[in-house]
Motif scaffolding. Structure first.
Motif, PDB file in Angstrom:
ATOM      1  N   TYR A 228       0.817  -1.455   0.269  1.00  0.00           N
ATOM      2  CA  TYR A 228      -0.033  -0.141   0.474  1.00  0.00           C
ATOM      3  C   TYR A 228       1.035   1.405   0.225  1.00  0.00           C
ATOM      4  N   PHE A 229       1.613   1.863   0.964  1.00  0.00           N
ATOM      5  CA  PHE A 229       3.137   2.357   0.781  1.00  0.00           C
ATOM      6  C   PHE A 229       3.169   2.497  -0.555  1.00  0.00           C
ATOM      7  N   ARG A 230       4.048   1.280  -1.051  1.00  0.00           N
ATOM      8  CA  ARG A 230       4.234   1.464  -2.150  1.00  0.00           C
ATOM      9  C   ARG A 230       3.192   2.637  -3.488  1.00  0.00           C
ATOM     10  N   TRP A 231       2.324   2.380  -3.640  1.00  0.00           N
ATOM     11  CA  TRP A 231       1.381   2.382  -4.024  1.00  0.00           C
ATOM     12  C   TRP A 231       1.205   3.587  -4.068  1.00  0.00           C
ATOM     13  N   GLY A 232       1.003   3.939  -2.610  1.00  0.00           N
ATOM     14  CA  GLY A 232       0.835   5.517  -2.525  1.00  0.00           C
ATOM     15  C   GLY A 232       2.081   6.394  -2.900  1.00  0.00           C
ATOM     16  N   VAL A 233       3.525   5.816  -2.830  1.00  0.00           N
ATOM     17  CA  VAL A 233       4.234   6.899  -3.784  1.00  0.00           C
ATOM     18  C   VAL A 233       3.470   6.944  -5.317  1.00  0.00           C
ATOM     19  N   GLN A 234       3.778   5.619  -6.175  1.00  0.00           N
ATOM     20  CA  GLN A 234       3.790   5.981  -6.925  1.00  0.00           C
ATOM     21  C   GLN A 234       2.026   7.285  -7.681  1.00  0.00           C
ATOM     22  N   VAL A 235       1.296   6.912  -6.631  1.00  0.00           N
ATOM     23  CA  VAL A 235       0.236   7.740  -6.900  1.00  0.00           C
ATOM     24  C   VAL A 235       0.465   9.148  -6.579  1.00  0.00           C
ATOM     25  N   ASP A 236       0.999   9.861  -5.652  1.00  0.00           N
ATOM     26  CA  ASP A 236       1.670  10.972  -5.050  1.00  0.00           C
ATOM     27  C   ASP A 236       2.700  11.806  -6.055  1.00  0.00           C
ATOM     28  N   ASP A 237       3.363  10.540  -6.689  1.00  0.00           N
ATOM     29  CA  ASP A 237       4.554  10.970  -7.337  1.00  0.00           C
ATOM     30  C   ASP A 237       3.921  11.464  -8.631  1.00  0.00           C
ATOM     31  N   MET A 238       2.717  10.877  -9.511  1.00  0.00           N
ATOM     32  CA  MET A 238       2.242  11.011 -10.361  1.00  0.00           C
ATOM     33  C   MET A 238       1.089  12.418 -10.209  1.00  0.00           C
ATOM     34  N   GLY A 239       0.567  12.379  -8.412  1.00  0.00           N
ATOM     35  CA  GLY A 239       0.063  13.563  -8.241  1.00  0.00           C
ATOM     36  C   GLY A 239       0.996  15.359  -8.993  1.00  0.00           C
ATOM     37  N   LEU A 240       1.611  14.406  -8.167  1.00  0.00           N
ATOM     38  CA  LEU A 240       2.630  15.998  -8.215  1.00  0.00           C
ATOM     39  C   LEU A 240       3.036  16.350 -10.168  1.00  0.00           C
ATOM     40  N   GLN A 241       2.768  15.494 -10.464  1.00  0.00           N
ATOM     41  CA  GLN A 241       3.230  16.281 -12.310  1.00  0.00           C
ATOM     42  C   GLN A 241       2.229  16.343 -13.098  1.00  0.00           C
ATOM     43  N   GLN A 242       0.848  16.251 -12.213  1.00  0.00           N
ATOM     44  CA  GLN A 242      -0.033  16.270 -12.703  1.00  0.00           C
ATOM     45  C   GLN A 242      -0.623  17.967 -12.514  1.00  0.00           C
ATOM     46  N   MET A 243       0.046  18.454 -11.148  1.00  0.00           N
ATOM     47  CA  MET A 243      -0.264  19.796 -10.849  1.00  0.00           C
ATOM     48  C   MET A 243       0.649  20.508 -11.384  1.00  0.00           C
ATOM     49  N   PHE A 244       1.554  20.077 -11.868  1.00  0.00           N
ATOM     50  CA  PHE A 244       2.684  20.641 -12.169  1.00  0.00           C
ATOM     51  C   PHE A 244       2.038  20.989 -13.697  1.00  0.00           C
ATOM     52  N   GLN A 245       1.403  20.323 -14.174  1.00  0.00           N
ATOM     53  CA  GLN A 245       0.557  20.726 -15.862  1.00  0.00           C
ATOM     54  C   GLN A 245      -0.363  20.978 -15.649  1.00  0.00           C
ATOM     55  N   LEU A 246      -1.018  21.486 -14.386  1.00  0.00           N
ATOM     56  CA  LEU A 246      -2.350  22.345 -14.205  1.00  0.00           C
ATOM     57  C   LEU A 246      -1.400  23.606 -14.512  1.00  0.00           C
ATOM     58  N   TRP A 247      -0.392  24.169 -13.430  1.00  0.00           N
ATOM     59  CA  TRP A 247      -0.083  25.088 -13.239  1.00  0.00           C
ATOM     60  C   TRP A 247       1.295  25.174 -13.808  1.00  0.00           C
ATOM     61  N   GLU A 248       1.762  24.957 -15.239  1.00  0.00           N
ATOM     62  CA  GLU A 248       2.453  25.138 -15.996  1.00  0.00           C
ATOM     63  C   GLU A 248       2.991  26.691 -15.965  1.00  0.00           C
ATOM     64  N   ASN A 249       2.043  27.683 -16.522  1.00  0.00           N
ATOM     65  CA  ASN A 249       1.888  29.003 -16.407  1.00  0.00           C
ATOM     66  C   ASN A 249       0.124  29.504 -14.970  1.00  0.00           C
ATOM     67  N   ALA A 250       1.189  31.125 -14.641  1.00  0.00           N
ATOM     68  CA  ALA A 250      -0.197  31.333 -13.879  1.00  0.00           C
ATOM     69  C   ALA A 250      -2.086  31.732 -14.639  1.00  0.00           C
ATOM     70  N   GLU A 251      -1.680  32.238 -16.171  1.00  0.00           N
ATOM     71  CA  GLU A 251      -2.436  32.480 -16.187  1.00  0.00           C
ATOM     72  C   GLU A 251      -4.079  30.845 -16.768  1.00  0.00           C
ATOM     73  N   ASP A 252      -3.389  29.982 -16.783  1.00  0.00           N
ATOM     74  CA  ASP A 252      -3.662  29.194 -16.943  1.00  0.00           C
ATOM     75  C   ASP A 252      -3.931  28.003 -16.224  1.00  0.00           C
ATOM     76  N   ALA A 253      -3.711  28.740 -14.773  1.00  0.00           N
ATOM     77  CA  ALA A 253      -4.760  27.909 -14.281  1.00  0.00           C
ATOM     78  C   ALA A 253      -6.038  27.246 -13.394  1.00  0.00           C
ATOM     79  N   PRO A 254      -6.021  26.486 -12.949  1.00  0.00           N
ATOM     80  CA  PRO A 254      -7.724  26.244 -12.700  1.00  0.00           C
ATOM     81  C   PRO A 254      -8.089  27.655 -11.343  1.00  0.00           C
ATOM     82  N   THR A 255      -9.184  27.848 -11.134  1.00  0.00           N
ATOM     83  CA  THR A 255      -9.823  28.525 -10.085  1.00  0.00           C
ATOM     84  C   THR A 255      -9.446  27.546  -8.639  1.00  0.00           C
TER      85      THR A 255
END
Length: 493
Positions: free
Chosen positions: A373-400
């Motif tokens: 479970y810990f191993r899978w959690g690390v994987q999911v959370d690392d992928m989550g951070l990648q998604q956050m960087f993509q969503l916030w690639e620039n400030a103008e296009d970031a979600p509300t």
């Protein structure tokens, strides 16, 4: 009569080590019983003792504070030495769904160890204050810089607070039927944004993050990301009280809808639906992406509330990262999973896309990866951070509104229990991901223009391997047909 027989069987002294309380509702009144006595709990806060002594003597949401008091009280304790915040409201909410609510709910004692029935070294799910206490930190634009505050909130307050921060008028904090939410916006801690400043809100959920330990580690410098948030806002010492049961999907749903389980319909990680005649298991890697399917009619997510008040452009108005309850979000990880057929689908499944946890820069102790479970959690959370960087690639296009859920904190606390090295590793690595994201926003020059809310879905207590046993033999001896889902939800057939 069957319910009375079940209650009597479960409240004998020989089950006192594993049964903390038995709770049910009748004629709009909550009831609680154990081997010490029986009480009726009214919404006005009054307690009507029916027999023996009041087993729910305290409802103090600030019990076991400061943190040293919680540590000192970590041993086995009877219910009269415990506290059960908002007991009537939370019990009545659980029993508010005619098709899905159990007839009786059994509350495990804080130290009950039941690995043979799905238990772990660290446990939650109880009505009690420690297992129900999630952290609540607010920071940044529009938040009063008060530091550590001796106060508490409820997890149903999160959705209305996020909505107001995102620009939803308080008059629109309603469900789909036009009824008021169970929660309230925490406006006492909010300030108006400067004129013309765009609203951008980031809600963060660290699943299972232990409130007391999280704040302690932030104060002692071991969670610098959380400390940065508190320095620009506030943290409630009493955290936010979870709905009952204090389990994952029940409270993810309450957090993101502002209503309790009797209204939103996700009563537990596993429950029985009488109308459909089926067991429902929303808290599973194979079913997480379907969780919004079980929402009751009239339920409205915070993403839907915000989207009603933010104009649609080329960028997502709302985004949901690694969150099961994502209905209405313009961007959602679970939407991608639904399109792919789940993590482990035979074709197009996303399981193979998860990063290698052994190569994660955030893991401090590689031996913890031996826990699946810990191993899978690390994987999911690392992928989550990648998604956050993509969503916030620039400030103008970031979600509300961006919602960012984490898994590894739950895995660390289940695997080792609160305050264990595994639990603290999970907190430290989640904090390191937070720091990486805050640094990214600093690089964009917008960190001071963003509002943050950090919380969890429940608290945690350590189980005691010497406190074992099951109430199943007592139920089977009655000869009454029943289902025990969870375990702890007793359905009489």
């Amino acid at each position: 009569m069957s319910r009375d027989a079940v209650v009597a069987a479960l409240t004998t002294p020989d089950l006192a080590a594993v049964v903390d309380l038995v709770v049910w509702a009748e004629d709009g009144v909550a009831h609680a019983a154990n081997h010490l006595g029986t009480v009726r709990l009214h919404l006005d806060g009054s307690h009507e003792v029916v027999a023996g002594v009041d087993p729910v003597a305290s409802e103090d949401p600030m019990a076991f504070l400061p943190y040293e008091a919680e540590i000192a009280a970590a041993g086995p304790r009877v219910s009269t030495d415990n506290a059960y915040p908002y007991a009537a409201q939370r019990i009545l909410s659980l029993f508010g769904d005619a098709d899905r609510s159990p007839d009786v709910a059994v509350v495990h004692t804080p130290r009950h160890y039941f690995p043979h029935e799905g238990g772990h070294g660290g446990e939650h799910g109880s009505l009690d204050v420690i297992q129900s206490r999630a952290p609540l930190v607010m920071s940044g634009a529009g938040v009063s810089p008060l530091g550590f505050v001796d106060d508490h909130a409820r997890l149903v307050d999160v959705a209305p607070t996020l909505a107001v921060l995102s620009g939803v008028p308080e008059s629109d904090l309603l469900d789909g039927d036009g009824e008021l939410l169970d929660g309230r916006a925490l406006t006492a801690y909010l300030e108006p944004l400067p004129a013309g400043q765009r609203r951008r809100v980031v809600g963060i959920l660290w699943d299972g993050a232990h409130c007391g330990d999280l704040l302690h580690l932030a104060e002692t410098g071991e969670l610098p990301g959380v400390a940065r948030l508190v320095s620009r806002g506030l943290a409630l010492r009493g955290g936010a009280v979870a709905e009952f049961p204090s389990v994952t999907l029940t409270n993810h749903t309450s957090i993101l809808t502002g209503v309790g389980p009797g209204r939103h319909g996700v009563l537990g990680n596993v429950y029985y639906d009488r109308a459909a005649n089926e067991q429902v298991v929303p808290n599973n890697a194979e079913t997480w992406h379907r969780s919004a399917e079980w929402l009751r009619p009239g339920v409205r997510t915070v993403f839907e509330m915000v989207n009603d008040h933010v104009s649609q452009g080329d960028s997502p108005r709302t985004a949901s990262v690694d969150e099961a309850i994502d209905r209405g979000a313009d961007y959602g990880t679970m939407a991608l999973l639904r399109a792919a057929g789940g993590f482990e689908a035979a074709t197009n499944g996303m399981g193979d896309l998860l990063p290698d946890p052994a190569g994660s820069p955030f893991v401090q102790r590689q031996e913890h990866l031996e826990d699946p479970y810990f191993r899978w959690g690390v994987q999911v959370d690392d992928m989550g951070l990648q998604q956050m960087f993509q969503l916030w690639e620039n400030a103008e296009d970031a979600p509300t509104l961006t919602w960012w859920a984490h898994v590894v904190t739950d895995a660390g606390h289940h695997g080792g229990g609160p305050r264990s090295e595994m639990a603290r590793d999970s907190l430290r690595q989640s904090d390191a991901r937070l720091v990486a994201f805050l640094d990214h926003l600093e690089g964009l020059g917008v960190v001071d223009e963003v509002t943050f809310l950090l919380t969890a879905d429940h608290g945690f207590e350590g189980a005691d391997p010497s406190v074992t046993g099951s109430w199943k033999p007592a139920l089977e001896a009655l000869g009454i047909p029943y289902r025990d889902e969870g375990p702890g939800f007793i359905y009489l057939l």
